[in-house]
Structure formats: structure tokens, C-alpha cells
Enzyme design. Structure first.
Site, PDB file in Angstrom:
ATOM      1  N   TYR A 157       0.827  -1.209   0.000  1.00  0.00           N
ATOM      2  CA  TYR A 157       0.000   0.000   0.000  1.00  0.00           C
ATOM      3  C   TYR A 157       0.862   1.260   0.000  1.00  0.00           C
ATOM      4  O   TYR A 157       0.657   2.161  -0.816  1.00  0.00           O
ATOM      5  CB  TYR A 157      -0.926  -0.006   1.213  1.00  0.00           C
ATOM      6  CG  TYR A 157      -1.881   1.157   1.258  1.00  0.00           C
ATOM      7  CD1 TYR A 157      -3.015   1.188   0.439  1.00  0.00           C
ATOM      8  CD2 TYR A 157      -1.663   2.239   2.110  1.00  0.00           C
ATOM      9  CE1 TYR A 157      -3.897   2.257   0.475  1.00  0.00           C
ATOM     10  CE2 TYR A 157      -2.536   3.306   2.150  1.00  0.00           C
ATOM     11  CZ  TYR A 157      -3.656   3.305   1.340  1.00  0.00           C
ATOM     12  OH  TYR A 157      -4.526   4.380   1.371  1.00  0.00           O
ATOM     13  N   LYS A 161       1.055   4.230  -2.777  1.00  0.00           N
ATOM     14  CA  LYS A 161       0.628   5.583  -2.422  1.00  0.00           C
ATOM     15  C   LYS A 161       1.781   6.576  -2.420  1.00  0.00           C
ATOM     16  O   LYS A 161       1.587   7.756  -2.755  1.00  0.00           O
ATOM     17  CB  LYS A 161      -0.082   5.570  -1.065  1.00  0.00           C
ATOM     18  CG  LYS A 161      -1.416   4.841  -1.093  1.00  0.00           C
ATOM     19  CD  LYS A 161      -2.378   5.418  -2.136  1.00  0.00           C
ATOM     20  CE  LYS A 161      -3.725   4.741  -2.118  1.00  0.00           C
ATOM     21  NZ  LYS A 161      -4.682   5.316  -3.107  1.00  0.00           N
TER      22      LYS A 161
END
Length: 266
Positions: A157, A161
Site C-alpha cells: 500500500y 501511495k
């Protein structure tokens, strides 16, 4: 350089529109008079939302059900966009995983990368192909305050991001003189205004309610920021605290602490 206003022949593209930030932004854009192209996997949910927005605001809402972790599905969406005038783009679709990277389901991790990063990358390019020649348009990519720091047990993640954060801010500077607004939305935890006790996650239980940002307030702050061509929008007190700590705090101290907390979410 003006922010695109609604018109009968133009559309705002919103991915991840079936829930959360995407759904809130779709509602706010429809209320402001924008026609929409809404994208998510669940066609039934999108149809219900489309019916709601068309009835309430008299706008046209195009439903495009697709899993944007699939390369061919993104290609099909891009082909459809070529036939429409897209003046706004909200790349909100995303997923996350928690726990040690090596123990995660590999298929899910690949899909997470494809959805959070590759789809954003390709759709941004597709809409810019239209916007740059017109010298007008606005893009918001949803990154995360988590993309500021390396977080153990959240590796894929934060990988995606961090890329979205830097990519979007780079484009903000690149495209300023060409009339294109490019804004990064970098939230921390965001949720519904009220979460039933039986549905609360460990984060819901640990973080006091007044620190949370709701989807609705996040949407409003983001659209205001886009109109002003802000480089980065960080909504709500908890998100701002995470953003500050992640940007300026000592990573060697912060990363293990946050990673331990995230390990409990796996």
C-alpha cells in the site's frame, strides 16, 4: 487558468464511486451540476447511485462497471473516454492490505499495485491527452498520508501511495502553465460519520471520534482545494497530524511504531 465549470457536453470521471470518498465526491459534483462517468466493480451499486443523482440533480450519469486492477478493463474504459469530453478526473479507487508482505496473498498484492498505481498512471495520461490541448482541466489523485513514510505490515500500500503522491505533485508543477489543475488528496483515516459498534475496526476503537474525517467533509475540502489548484489537500486533524509526522518526524522511530500498530490489523 480557470477551474472547469459544468456544461451539457462535458463529464467528470470518478473511479471508486461505489463507496467512500469516490461516492461522496460523485454526489458533490452532481449537486454542482456536473455530468458524471462513475466507475467501480459493482454495477448494481453504481446504477442505484446514478438513479439517485439523475433524479435529484438532473445531470447525466454514465455507469461503467469495471475492475480497474485488470489491464484490459482499464483499456476499455480509456477507449470509452475518448468519445466523451472529460474535464474533471477523480482517481479514487484503491485497496489495501495489512501484515507481513511475504505472507500476503500474491494475487491480491498484484491487484493492489495494478489498481492503486497502474490504473491511476494510465487514466491520468488518458485524460491529459484531452485536457492539455484545451488548456483546461482538473485532476485529483487520491494518495495517502501513509505514502509519506515506510510502514511495515503495509508495504504494498505505501509503495503504491508514495508513488501516487510524488507523481501527482510532480504533475501539479509541470502542468500549472498549461491551465491544468492537479491536486493530490492525501488523507489519513476517513470514514462514515457514524460507525456501528459491531462494524468498528481496531482503528475506529483506538482513534477518538472527533479526530476522524468524514467522507463528506473530505470531498468538500478536496473540491475546494482543486478549484484553487492546491498542490496537496490533507483533510481533517488526524490526517494533518499524520502528514506532519510522516514528513518531518524521524523515520527510524516512527516506522516501527506505526508498523507494530498495523500488524494488529492484518
Amino acid at each position: 487558468m480557470t477551474f472547469p465549470q459544468p456544461s451539457v457536453d462535458s463529464y467528470a470521471l470518478v473511479t471508486g464511486a461505489s463507496q467512500g470518498i469516490g461516492a461522496a465526491m460523485a454526489r458533490d459534483l452532481a449537486k454542482a451540476g456536473y455530468n458524471l462517468i462513475i466507475v467501480a466493480r459493482r454495477e448494481d451499486v453504481l446504477r442505484t447511485l446514478a438513479d439517485e443523482l439523475e433524479a435529484a440533480h438532473g445531470v447525466e450519469v454514465v455507469v461503467h462497471a469495471a475492475d480497474l486492477s485488470d489491464y484490459d478493463a482499464v483499456t476499455k474504459l480509456i477507449d470509452e473516454l475518448e468519445a466523451r469530453k472529460v474535464t474533471l478526473c477523480i482517481n479514487s479507487a484503491g485497496i489495501a492490505s495489512f501484515g507481513p508482505f511475504i505472507e500476503q496473498d500474491w494475487g491480491y498484492e498484484v491487484n493492489q499495485y495494478n489498481l492503486n498505481a497502474t490504473a491511476v498512471f494510465r487514466l491520468t495520461k488518458a485524460v491529459l491527452e484531452q485536457m492539455v490541448p484545451r488548456k483546461q482541466g482538473a485532476i485529483c489523485n487520491v494518495g495517502s498520508a501513509a505514502g509519506n513514510i515506510p510502514i511495515p505490515n503495509n508495504a504494498t500500500y505505501v509503495f503504491t501511495k508514495a508513488g501516487v503522491n510524488a507523481f501527482t505533485e510532480a504533475l501539479h508543477y509541470e502542468l500549472k502553465k498549461q491551465g491544468i489543475h492537479v491536486t493530490l488528496l492525501a488523507p489519513g483515516p476517513v470514514r462514515e460519520a457514524e460507525v456501528p459498534a459491531e462494524e468498528q475496526s481496531i482503528v475506529d476503537k483506538v482513534v477518538p471520534g472527533f479526530l476522524w474525517t468524514t467522507y463528506e467533509s473530505c470531498s468538500q475540502e478536496t473540491l475546494e482545494g482543486m478549484a484553487k489548484n492546491k498542490r496537496r489537500v490533507v483533510p481533517g486533524p488526524l490526517s494533518k497530524a499524520m502528514d506532519f509526522v510522516g514528513s518531518y518526524g524521524p523515520r527510524g522511530v516512527i516506522a516501527p511504531i506505526v508498523g507494530k500498530f498495523y500488524s494488529k490489523m492484518g
